[in-house]
Design a protein around this motif. Structure first.
Motif, mmCIF file in Angstrom:
data_model
loop_
_atom_site.group_PDB
_atom_site.id
_atom_site.type_symbol
_atom_site.label_atom_id
_atom_site.label_comp_id
_atom_site.label_asym_id
_atom_site.label_seq_id
_atom_site.Cartn_x
_atom_site.Cartn_y
_atom_site.Cartn_z
ATOM 1 N N LYS A 169 40.387 47.999 54.070
ATOM 2 C CA LYS A 169 40.917 46.757 53.491
ATOM 3 C C LYS A 169 39.842 45.957 52.754
ATOM 4 N N TRP A 170 38.614 46.009 53.252
ATOM 5 C CA TRP A 170 37.549 45.249 52.595
ATOM 6 C C TRP A 170 37.286 45.786 51.191
ATOM 7 N N LEU A 171 37.199 47.111 51.072
ATOM 8 C CA LEU A 171 36.984 47.708 49.762
ATOM 9 C C LEU A 171 38.189 47.487 48.847
ATOM 10 N N GLN A 172 39.388 47.506 49.426
ATOM 11 C CA GLN A 172 40.588 47.254 48.641
ATOM 12 C C GLN A 172 40.569 45.848 48.048
ATOM 13 N N SER A 173 40.167 44.867 48.870
ATOM 14 C CA SER A 173 40.124 43.478 48.391
ATOM 15 C C SER A 173 39.057 43.312 47.314
ATOM 16 N N LEU A 174 37.927 44.008 47.479
ATOM 17 C CA LEU A 174 36.875 43.940 46.463
ATOM 18 C C LEU A 174 37.347 44.558 45.150
ATOM 19 N N TYR A 175 38.051 45.649 45.253
ATOM 20 C CA TYR A 175 38.535 46.320 44.050
ATOM 21 C C TYR A 175 39.544 45.451 43.306
ATOM 22 N N GLU A 176 40.391 44.762 44.046
ATOM 23 C CA GLU A 176 41.386 43.886 43.419
ATOM 24 C C GLU A 176 40.726 42.742 42.654
ATOM 25 N N GLU A 177 39.544 42.340 43.098
ATOM 26 C CA GLU A 177 38.834 41.245 42.439
ATOM 27 C C GLU A 177 37.607 41.748 41.673
ATOM 28 N N ARG A 178 37.645 42.980 41.228
ATOM 29 C CA ARG A 178 36.488 43.625 40.607
ATOM 30 C C ARG A 178 35.998 42.890 39.360
ATOM 31 N N SER A 179 36.898 42.214 38.656
ATOM 32 C CA SER A 179 36.496 41.518 37.430
ATOM 33 C C SER A 179 35.623 40.298 37.707
ATOM 34 N N PHE A 180 35.523 39.898 38.996
ATOM 35 C CA PHE A 180 34.722 38.734 39.358
ATOM 36 C C PHE A 180 33.314 39.097 39.849
ATOM 37 N N TRP A 181 33.025 40.388 40.021
ATOM 38 C CA TRP A 181 31.708 40.713 40.572
ATOM 39 C C TRP A 181 31.099 42.025 40.079
ATOM 40 N N VAL A 182 31.895 42.962 39.630
ATOM 41 C CA VAL A 182 31.351 44.250 39.178
ATOM 42 C C VAL A 182 30.659 44.058 37.829
ATOM 43 N N PRO A 183 29.390 44.447 37.700
ATOM 44 C CA PRO A 183 28.632 44.217 36.457
ATOM 45 C C PRO A 183 29.311 44.729 35.193
ATOM 46 N N ALA A 184 29.986 45.860 35.264
ATOM 47 C CA ALA A 184 30.602 46.450 34.077
ATOM 48 C C ALA A 184 31.663 45.538 33.458
ATOM 49 N N TYR A 185 32.263 44.664 34.271
ATOM 50 C CA TYR A 185 33.306 43.768 33.769
ATOM 51 C C TYR A 185 32.744 42.441 33.267
ATOM 52 N N LEU A 186 31.448 42.227 33.415
ATOM 53 C CA LEU A 186 30.862 40.915 33.140
ATOM 54 C C LEU A 186 29.820 40.949 32.029
ATOM 55 N N LYS A 187 29.705 42.072 31.341
ATOM 56 C CA LYS A 187 28.641 42.232 30.357
ATOM 57 C C LYS A 187 28.866 41.437 29.082
ATOM 58 N N SER A 188 30.082 41.029 28.814
ATOM 59 C CA SER A 188 30.372 40.320 27.566
ATOM 60 C C SER A 188 30.062 38.823 27.657
ATOM 61 N N VAL A 189 29.598 38.379 28.828
ATOM 62 C CA VAL A 189 29.334 36.958 29.054
ATOM 63 C C VAL A 189 27.841 36.725 29.249
ATOM 64 N N LEU A 190 27.323 35.642 28.669
ATOM 65 C CA LEU A 190 25.926 35.272 28.884
ATOM 66 C C LEU A 190 25.758 34.708 30.291
ATOM 67 N N TRP A 191 24.849 35.312 31.082
ATOM 68 C CA TRP A 191 24.590 34.851 32.449
ATOM 69 C C TRP A 191 23.156 34.372 32.627
ATOM 70 N N ALA A 192 22.408 34.283 31.545
ATOM 71 C CA ALA A 192 21.018 33.793 31.587
ATOM 72 C C ALA A 192 20.173 34.555 32.608
ATOM 73 N N GLY A 193 20.431 35.850 32.718
ATOM 74 C CA GLY A 193 19.649 36.684 33.621
ATOM 75 C C GLY A 193 20.014 36.539 35.082
#
Length: 284
Positions: free
Chosen positions: A172-196
């Motif tokens: 269940k923990w991995l399932q919940s992480l996968y459902e919210e993957r756009s909030f933490w997985v680097p591949a989904y966040l590359k288009s945004v400036l995060w200042a390192g």
């Protein structure tokens, strides 16, 4: 200040003029964390942290909260937003707190935010350590899927392979992480400036900085006074960094000749610019 129905102090927020001015330049990415002082005082210290042109952590406002529910966070975020002339940050890094997530959606609907990556990875041994193959491939394969996936498609494929290989379909923990993957997985966040930044480490480093000014018996009034002292020290450090950047040559970080050549060109270019400016002024 936020008072309850009986006129008692419930929540406090403040930001000085320097923090407001700094936000004009460095307010694109903000980290927000409420872990500091919670265990010592029973009330969270909630700082808004940014990063300046020297890579230093800077304070962009702070609060002392009586609660960590959605209503309290909404109040704090609205006070901060009002103080910053209604300009919301473009990106924000927080932990996985549900109340905080709801408050961000209400007050900063256009802000792209992410969960602290380090806190999620830190939970791997706790959540998956009992798996028979955790140290025999599972941990490494998960990290590979996260760190080496350059696109969302690559991540989806790698993640699916890990889940199938180690029979983790019911976790269940991995399932919940996968459902919210756009909030933490680097591949989904590359288009945004995060200042390192990908974690709330900036907030935690600021917390460590305040350790030199406050302790378990500090009163509210003393806390505010010491808070001002800490900010003055921060200003001194930034002023010193400004001086050093204008009067010192940035050292090379590698042994490649191309970097040394670039360093010389920058130094000569700066010198020539200064000479030309002097000549121009003398001609006037």
């Amino acid at each position: 200040m936020d008072l309850d129905d009986e006129g008692r102090l419930r929540n406090v927020f403040w930001a000085d003029a320097r923090s407001r001015a700094a936000y004009e330049y460095f307010g694109d990415v903000v980290t927000f964390d409420t872990t500091y002082l919670t265990n010592r005082y029973g009330i969270p210290f909630a700082p808004f942290i940014g990063v300046n042109h020297h890579g230093q952590s800077i304070l962009l406002g702070a609060g002392l909260l009586s609660n960590e529910d959605t209503e309290t966070f909404v109040w704090l975020f609205r006070m901060w937003l009002d103080c910053m002339n209604g300009r919301a940050p473009k990106a924000m890094i927080t932990d996985q707190d549900r109340a905080m997530k709801s408050a961000i959606a209400i007050v900063f609907p256009e802000t792209r935010y992410r969960y602290c990556f380090w806190h999620i990875m830190r939970k791997l041994p706790e959540k998956l350590g009992s798996h028979a193959q955790f140290n025999a491939g599972l941990k490494t394969d998960l990290q590979t899927a996260l760190y080496d996936s350059h696109t969302s498609g690559e991540f989806e494929e790698s993640w699916g392979q890990v889940i199938a290989k180690y029979d983790l379909h019911d976790n269940k923990w991995l399932q919940s992480l996968y459902e919210e993957r756009s909030f933490w997985v680097p591949a989904y966040l590359k288009s945004v400036l995060w200042a390192g930044m990908s974690t709330t480490q900036r907030s935690e480093s600021m917390n460590a900085f305040f350790d030199g000014y406050v302790h378990s018996s500090t009163t509210l009034k003393e806390f505010v006074d010491q808070f001002d002292n800490a900010l003055r020290k921060k200003v001194e450090l930034e002023t010193m960094a400004d001086f050093n950047s204008n009067n010192q040559t940035i050292p090379c970080v590698s042994h490649f000749n191309i970097e040394k050549q670039f360093q010389r060109c920058i130094c000569v270019g700066s010198l020539e610019k200064g000479v030309k400016e002097d000549i121009h002024i003398s001609q006037k």
